[in-house]
Design a protein around this motif. Structure first.
Motif, PDB file in Angstrom:
ATOM      1  N   VAL A   1      -2.380  -4.556   0.816  1.00 15.17           N
ATOM      2  CA  VAL A   1      -1.416  -5.314   0.023  1.00 15.17           C
ATOM      3  C   VAL A   1      -0.281  -4.357  -0.335  1.00 15.17           C
ATOM      4  N   GLY A   2       0.874  -4.626   0.223  1.00 14.00           N
ATOM      5  CA  GLY A   2       2.004  -3.735  -0.035  1.00 14.00           C
ATOM      6  C   GLY A   2       1.751  -2.367   0.564  1.00 14.00           C
ATOM      7  N   ASP A   3       1.807  -1.344  -0.275  1.00 14.04           N
ATOM      8  CA  ASP A   3       1.657   0.026   0.214  1.00 14.04           C
ATOM      9  C   ASP A   3       0.296   0.632  -0.121  1.00 14.04           C
ATOM     10  N   ARG A   4      -0.693  -0.224  -0.389  1.00  9.96           N
ATOM     11  CA  ARG A   4      -2.012   0.343  -0.696  1.00  9.96           C
ATOM     12  C   ARG A   4      -3.117  -0.572  -0.200  1.00  9.96           C
ATOM     13  N   TRP A   5      -4.296   0.027  -0.091  1.00 10.27           N
ATOM     14  CA  TRP A   5      -5.509  -0.702   0.263  1.00 10.27           C
ATOM     15  C   TRP A   5      -6.256  -1.103  -1.008  1.00 10.27           C
ATOM     16  N   ILE A   6      -6.731  -2.346  -1.005  1.00  9.25           N
ATOM     17  CA  ILE A   6      -7.665  -2.799  -2.038  1.00  9.25           C
ATOM     18  C   ILE A   6      -9.041  -2.802  -1.384  1.00  9.25           C
ATOM     19  N   ILE A   7      -9.920  -1.946  -1.875  1.00  9.62           N
ATOM     20  CA  ILE A   7     -11.184  -1.667  -1.206  1.00  9.62           C
ATOM     21  C   ILE A   7     -12.330  -2.178  -2.070  1.00  9.62           C
ATOM     22  N   GLU A   8     -13.000  -3.200  -1.572  1.00 11.82           N
ATOM     23  CA  GLU A   8     -14.150  -3.753  -2.292  1.00 11.82           C
ATOM     24  C   GLU A   8     -15.405  -2.981  -1.901  1.00 11.82           C
ATOM     25  N   THR A   9     -16.167  -2.583  -2.902  1.00  9.09           N
ATOM     26  CA  THR A   9     -17.392  -1.839  -2.649  1.00  9.09           C
ATOM     27  C   THR A   9     -18.552  -2.485  -3.390  1.00  9.09           C
ATOM     28  N   SER A  10     -19.746  -2.015  -3.109  1.00 14.47           N
ATOM     29  CA  SER A  10     -20.938  -2.540  -3.780  1.00 14.47           C
ATOM     30  C   SER A  10     -20.983  -2.154  -5.251  1.00 14.47           C
ATOM     31  N   ALA A  11     -20.053  -1.309  -5.688  1.00 13.62           N
ATOM     32  CA  ALA A  11     -20.014  -0.914  -7.108  1.00 13.62           C
ATOM     33  C   ALA A  11     -18.611  -1.056  -7.676  1.00 13.62           C
ATOM     34  N   GLY A  12     -17.863  -2.049  -7.203  1.00 10.07           N
ATOM     35  CA  GLY A  12     -16.556  -2.289  -7.773  1.00 10.07           C
ATOM     36  C   GLY A  12     -15.422  -2.077  -6.791  1.00 10.07           C
ATOM     37  N   THR A  13     -14.197  -2.179  -7.293  1.00  5.78           N
ATOM     38  CA  THR A  13     -12.992  -2.131  -6.473  1.00  5.78           C
ATOM     39  C   THR A  13     -12.279  -0.797  -6.647  1.00  5.78           C
ATOM     40  N   ALA A  14     -11.767  -0.271  -5.526  1.00  3.29           N
ATOM     41  CA  ALA A  14     -10.964   0.946  -5.560  1.00  3.29           C
ATOM     42  C   ALA A  14      -9.644   0.679  -4.842  1.00  3.29           C
ATOM     43  N   PHE A  15      -8.628   1.442  -5.202  1.00  3.31           N
ATOM     44  CA  PHE A  15      -7.297   1.302  -4.614  1.00  3.31           C
ATOM     45  C   PHE A  15      -6.884   2.646  -4.033  1.00  3.31           C
ATOM     46  N   ALA A  16      -6.239   2.609  -2.869  1.00  5.35           N
ATOM     47  CA  ALA A  16      -5.800   3.848  -2.248  1.00  5.35           C
ATOM     48  C   ALA A  16      -4.674   3.567  -1.270  1.00  5.35           C
ATOM     49  N   ALA A  17      -3.806   4.554  -1.093  1.00  8.34           N
ATOM     50  CA  ALA A  17      -2.746   4.431  -0.099  1.00  8.34           C
ATOM     51  C   ALA A  17      -3.296   4.569   1.307  1.00  8.34           C
ATOM     52  N   THR A  18      -4.336   5.408   1.461  1.00  7.84           N
ATOM     53  CA  THR A  18      -4.904   5.682   2.785  1.00  7.84           C
ATOM     54  C   THR A  18      -6.401   5.417   2.768  1.00  7.84           C
ATOM     55  N   LEU A  19      -6.861   4.703   3.778  1.00  2.74           N
ATOM     56  CA  LEU A  19      -8.285   4.441   3.968  1.00  2.74           C
ATOM     57  C   LEU A  19      -8.722   5.140   5.246  1.00  2.74           C
TER      58      LEU A  19
END
Length: 369
Positions: free
Chosen positions: A173-191
């Motif tokens: 989304v835009g300039d970052r990744w929205i990363i769903e995990t088994s323990a919540g959500t994380a955001f990062a520019a690079t995956l």
């Protein structure tokens, strides 16, 4: 919200070494779905540093560039990472050529030996071996110490290492990744996808076409034999065609039938047929009587369709970085490969430590032969 510069999926040697490289310049989350990092390929590797492996490929160049980093115990390992063992490549009269060794420095280049010298180094060889090639620089890699040093360096520099945490989905989304995990959500520019055998699965969860990675099962057995003084027996192979063995204990050896069986990503276990093949090939190579199979295990080596390592941003997915396809050379190339990947992610020049490398050789969707 958990927000990072970089999220790395996979805690084996690829992800751990890359985390150690990136930690000083970036905030990093390392995700590992198992209860500990390195449970699969890394934790089951009988790894060697062998300069000749890989022919004249860019992967061999990565291996050669990694040697001084291993010698320096990067990254700050409290114990030596290499133990020189030497390798002997057995030959028959109808197949005596070693292959491409051009470009190797003199200290790493194998040299020809005859049957008499072979017998002095390996008493008990069967009669079919006419001679061999001696590769004196071959060394054991202390994989556990190397992996632990990478994780420790990453932690010291502030990397968050999360085990038992699986990436379930990701979207850009835009300039970052929205990363769903088994323990919540994380955001990062690079995956970063450093998930080994699960590399294509991680890509699919991020909505990215897979590369066609194939995990291959490889088997190793530990044999007790009726002979003593075997601990320092060199790495011995028939030019990597059907087996290798090496000394392990005073009267034990590790033997591998060089099997490559395509499997789904899994917790690999040895098949009895592969164990039997390993024993048979060992007994046909030397007349050392086998007394018992003491241990047996299997691991996964994962290859891209062209068997080239894949390092780089996906051409069709901004911010998605591949670090996969290391095959059977992942450990011995990790110091240089992690440096290559870190500099590509950070947009930095490769620098003199990576002299002779062309990053386009590792482009994820390239068709290099």
């Amino acid at each position: 919200m958990e927000t990072y510069d970089i999220v790395i999926v996979g805690g084996g040697i690829a992800g751990a070494s890359l985390a150690a490289r990136l930690a000083e310049a970036s905030s990093v989350l390392l995700l590992e779905g198992e209860d500990l990092c390195g449970r699969h390929a890394t934790g089951r590797s009988a790894a060697f540093w062998q300069a000749s492996l890989g022919g004249s490929s860019p992967e061999r160049r990565l291996s050669v560039l990694s040697k001084p980093m291993f010698d320096a115990n990067w990254p700050e390992s409290p114990s030596p990472l290499l133990r020189t063992r030497g390798a002997i490549h057995l030959t028959r009269q109808d197949h005596e050529e070693f292959g491409d060794i051009d470009g190797l420095e003199a200290e790493n280049k194998p040299h020809r030996i005859g049957r008499a010298e072979l017998d002095s180094l390996l008493p008990g060889l069967r009669e079919q071996w006419s001679g061999g090639w001696l590769e004196a620089s071959c060394a054991d890699i202390d994989v556990a110490a190397f992996h632990a040093a990478c994780l420790a360096a990453a932690r010291r520099a502030g990397v968050t290492i999360a085990v038992d945490r699986t990436m379930t989905a990701a979207r850009r989304v835009g300039d970052r990744w929205i990363i769903e995990t088994s323990a919540g959500t994380a955001f990062a520019a690079t995956l970063v996808d450093a998930a080994g055998a699960w590399g294509d699965d991680v890509a699919r969860r991020a909505g990215i076409p897979p590369l066609g990675l194939t995990p291959m099962r490889r088997t190793v057995v530990q044999l007790r034999v009726g002979r003593r003084g075997l601990r320092d027996v060199p790495f011995v192979t028939d030019l990597h065609e059907s087996f290798y063995f090496k000394g392990e204990g005073d009267n034990s050896v590790w033997v591998c039938p060089l099997d490559e069986t395509p499997v789904d990503p899994c917790d690999a276990a040895p098949e009895e047929i592969d164990v039997a093949v390993a024993v048979d090939r060992f007994e046909k190579a030397v007349d050392w009587p086998v007394e018992a199979v003491e241990r047996k295990w299997a691991g996964l080596r994962t290859f891209a369709p062209n068997r080239a390592m894949k390092f780089g941003f996906d051409s069709g997915a901004p911010g998605f970085f591949w670090c996969v396809g290391q095959g059977g050379m992942g450990i011995q190339t990790a110091p240089a490969a992690s440096l290559l990947c870190a500099r590509l992610i950070l947009g930095e020049p490769l620098g003199p430590e990576l002299d002779g490398l062309d990053a386009t050789d590792f482009a994820p969707r390239s068709i290099r032969a």
